[in-house]
Design a protein around this motif. Structure first.
Motif, PDB file in Angstrom:
ATOM      1  N   VAL A   1       0.843  -1.201   0.000  1.00  0.00           N
ATOM      2  CA  VAL A   1       0.000   0.000   0.000  1.00  0.00           C
ATOM      3  C   VAL A   1       0.880   1.253   0.000  1.00  0.00           C
ATOM      4  N   GLU A   2       1.925   1.221   0.815  1.00  0.00           N
ATOM      5  CA  GLU A   2       2.824   2.373   0.921  1.00  0.00           C
ATOM      6  C   GLU A   2       3.496   2.670  -0.417  1.00  0.00           C
TER       7      GLU A   2
ATOM      8  N   ALA B   1       9.772 -10.001  18.044  1.00  0.00           N
ATOM      9  CA  ALA B   1      10.035  -8.846  18.905  1.00  0.00           C
ATOM     10  C   ALA B   1      10.604  -7.684  18.104  1.00  0.00           C
ATOM     11  N   THR B   2      11.467  -7.979  17.147  1.00  0.00           N
ATOM     12  CA  THR B   2      12.020  -6.938  16.273  1.00  0.00           C
ATOM     13  C   THR B   2      10.917  -6.275  15.466  1.00  0.00           C
ATOM     14  N   LEU B   3      10.024  -7.091  14.918  1.00  0.00           N
ATOM     15  CA  LEU B   3       8.891  -6.581  14.144  1.00  0.00           C
ATOM     16  C   LEU B   3       8.010  -5.671  15.003  1.00  0.00           C
ATOM     17  N   LEU B   4       7.686  -6.133  16.212  1.00  0.00           N
ATOM     18  CA  LEU B   4       6.831  -5.358  17.107  1.00  0.00           C
ATOM     19  C   LEU B   4       7.515  -4.068  17.559  1.00  0.00           C
ATOM     20  N   HIS B   5       8.822  -4.140  17.799  1.00  0.00           N
ATOM     21  CA  HIS B   5       9.565  -2.934  18.187  1.00  0.00           C
ATOM     22  C   HIS B   5       9.449  -1.876  17.096  1.00  0.00           C
ATOM     23  N   LYS B   6       9.653  -2.286  15.864  1.00  0.00           N
ATOM     24  CA  LYS B   6       9.566  -1.327  14.759  1.00  0.00           C
ATOM     25  C   LYS B   6       8.151  -0.788  14.613  1.00  0.00           C
ATOM     26  N   MET B   7       7.162  -1.633  14.831  1.00  0.00           N
ATOM     27  CA  MET B   7       5.774  -1.183  14.756  1.00  0.00           C
ATOM     28  C   MET B   7       5.491  -0.170  15.862  1.00  0.00           C
ATOM     29  N   ALA B   8       5.933  -0.473  17.069  1.00  0.00           N
ATOM     30  CA  ALA B   8       5.654   0.388  18.217  1.00  0.00           C
ATOM     31  C   ALA B   8       6.350   1.733  18.123  1.00  0.00           C
ATOM     32  N   THR B   9       7.496   1.773  17.433  1.00  0.00           N
ATOM     33  CA  THR B   9       8.262   3.018  17.326  1.00  0.00           C
ATOM     34  C   THR B   9       8.036   3.736  15.996  1.00  0.00           C
TER      35      THR B   9
ATOM     36  N   ASP C   1       8.564   2.559  12.907  1.00  0.00           N
ATOM     37  CA  ASP C   1       9.580   2.268  11.894  1.00  0.00           C
ATOM     38  C   ASP C   1       9.254   1.069  11.014  1.00  0.00           C
ATOM     39  N   LEU C   2       8.086   0.472  11.180  1.00  0.00           N
ATOM     40  CA  LEU C   2       7.700  -0.664  10.345  1.00  0.00           C
ATOM     41  C   LEU C   2       6.921  -0.141   9.149  1.00  0.00           C
ATOM     42  N   VAL C   3       7.507  -0.205   7.987  1.00  0.00           N
ATOM     43  CA  VAL C   3       6.995   0.339   6.722  1.00  0.00           C
ATOM     44  C   VAL C   3       7.084   1.870   6.748  1.00  0.00           C
ATOM     45  N   SER C   4       6.306   2.508   7.619  1.00  0.00           N
ATOM     46  CA  SER C   4       6.348   3.959   7.805  1.00  0.00           C
ATOM     47  C   SER C   4       5.638   4.267   9.109  1.00  0.00           C
ATOM     48  N   ASP C   5       5.769   5.504   9.578  1.00  0.00           N
ATOM     49  CA  ASP C   5       5.090   5.857  10.823  1.00  0.00           C
ATOM     50  C   ASP C   5       3.567   5.761  10.688  1.00  0.00           C
TER      51      ASP C   5
END
Length: 266
Positions: free
Chosen positions: A58-59, A159-167, A169-173
Motif C-alpha cells: 500500500v505504501e 520482537a524486532t517486528l513489534l519494536h519497529k511497529m511500536a516506534t 519504523d515498520l513500513v512507515s510511521d
C-alpha cells in the motif's frame, strides 16, 4: 525489570515444553530474552508479518486499502474466521480483509492476502523488517505443505517486528500506527489479556487503564501470544512462544505472564 523476569522464570520453570520469550520495556530500554532464536511453528502469528507486507505494498502504491477483494468459493478454507461462511461473489475492501485476518484470525482472509501479495514479496518484507531466523512458505489450512519448509518464527524476530511497529519504523510511521490500531481491536483475548481488568472498567481503585495490540497463534501443542502493551504512558513489548506443552497449561501460563506484565507496568 529484574523482579518481573524472576516471576516469569518461575511461571515457566515447571513446564515440560519449550518457551521462546522476548520482553522489552520501551520506556526504560531494558530487555530480556529466553530461547530467543529457537524456531517455533508460526501458527497464526505469521499473520502479523503478512499484514506488514500488505501495508508495504500500500505504501509503495501497488495497492490501496479501498481496493475491493472478491470472495471466490474456491478460496475458502476452514479453521478460524467467518469469511468461509460468506456468500461467494461478495466483495470487501482490502482494509476489511486485513482486519478480519488479525482480529478474528481469519484463515480465508489470510490466504486471499497471500495470493494478492505473493510468497516471495512476503519473504522479502520479513527480511526488510529484520526477521533473520523466521521462514514463510505456505498458505494456511492446506493439505500439502511446501516441500521447501514450514512457516516458522523465532521470538527475537517477532520482537524486532513489534519494536519497529511500536516506534513507527515498520513500513512507515502512518502504516505502523494503522497496524497497531488493527491489533488493538483483537477479539481473541484468552491469553496475555485474559487476567487483566476489563478495558471498560472503572479504574479509580488503583488499576491503570490499558490497551494491548496483540496477535495469538494456536495449534495443538503450540500456543503463542505476542503484542505491545500500552499501560498508562508506558509501552512494553511481549513475545511469548511455546511448544510441546499441554494446551490448557500453556494458556494458563501465558495469561499469568500477561497479568505480571500489567502489574509491573502499573
Amino acid at each position: 525489570m529484574e523482579e518481573l523476569v524472576s516471576k516469569i522464570e518461575k511461571l515457566i520453570a515447571p513446564s515440560k515444553g519449550t518457551w521462546g520469550i522476548v520482553l522489552e520495556d520501551l520506556n526504560s530500554g531494558e530487555k530480556w530474552e529466553h530461547n530467543e532464536q529457537e524456531l517455533f511453528y508460526a501458527a497464526s502469528v505469521i499473520k502479523v508479518p503478512i499484514m506488514a507486507s500488505v501495508y508495504s505494498a500500500v505504501e509503495s502504491g501497488d495497492l490501496a486499502l479501498t481496493d475491493l477483494i472478491i470472495l471466490d468459493g474456491k478460496d475458502y478454507v476452514g479453521g478460524s474466521g467467518v469469511l468461509q461462511h460468506f456468500t461467494p461473489g461478495l466483495s470487501l475492501p482490502l482494509q476489511d480483509i486485513i482486519m478480519l485476518m488479525i482480529i478474528q484470525s481469519d484463515n480465508t482472509a489470510t490466504n486471499l492476502l497471500i495470493d494478492l501479495i505473493g510468497v516471495v514479496n512476503i519473504q522479502n518484507a520479513m527480511k526488510e523488517a529484520g526477521m533473520v531466523y523466521s521462514t514463510f512458505y505456505n498458505k494456511l489450512m492446506l493439505s500439502r505443505s511446501n516441500p521447501k519448509g514450514a512457516n516458522r518464527i523465532a521470538a527475537v524476530d517477532i520482537a524486532t517486528l513489534l519494536h519497529k511497529m511500536a516506534t513507527g519504523d515498520l513500513v512507515s510511521d502512518p502504516a505502523s500506527g494503522r497496524m497497531v490500531d488493527v491489533m488493538k481491536k483483537q477479539q481473541v483475548r484468552d491469553c496475555l489479556p485474559e487476567k487483566l481488568p476489563s478495558p471498560y472498567s472503572d479504574f479509580d481503585h488503583g488499576m491503570t487503564p490499558w490497551e494491548l495490540a496483540n496477535k495469538t497463534g494456536w495449534i495443538p501443542g503450540t500456543r503463542h501470544d505476542v503484542g505491545i502493551f500500552y499501560v498508562g504512558d508506558r509501552k512494553f513489548i511481549a513475545t511469548i512462544l511455546s511448544k510441546d506443552e499441554d494446551d490448557l497449561l500453556s494458556k494458563r501460563i501465558i495469561s499469568q505472564i500477561g497479568e505480571e506484565i500489567y502489574k509491573y507496568l502499573q
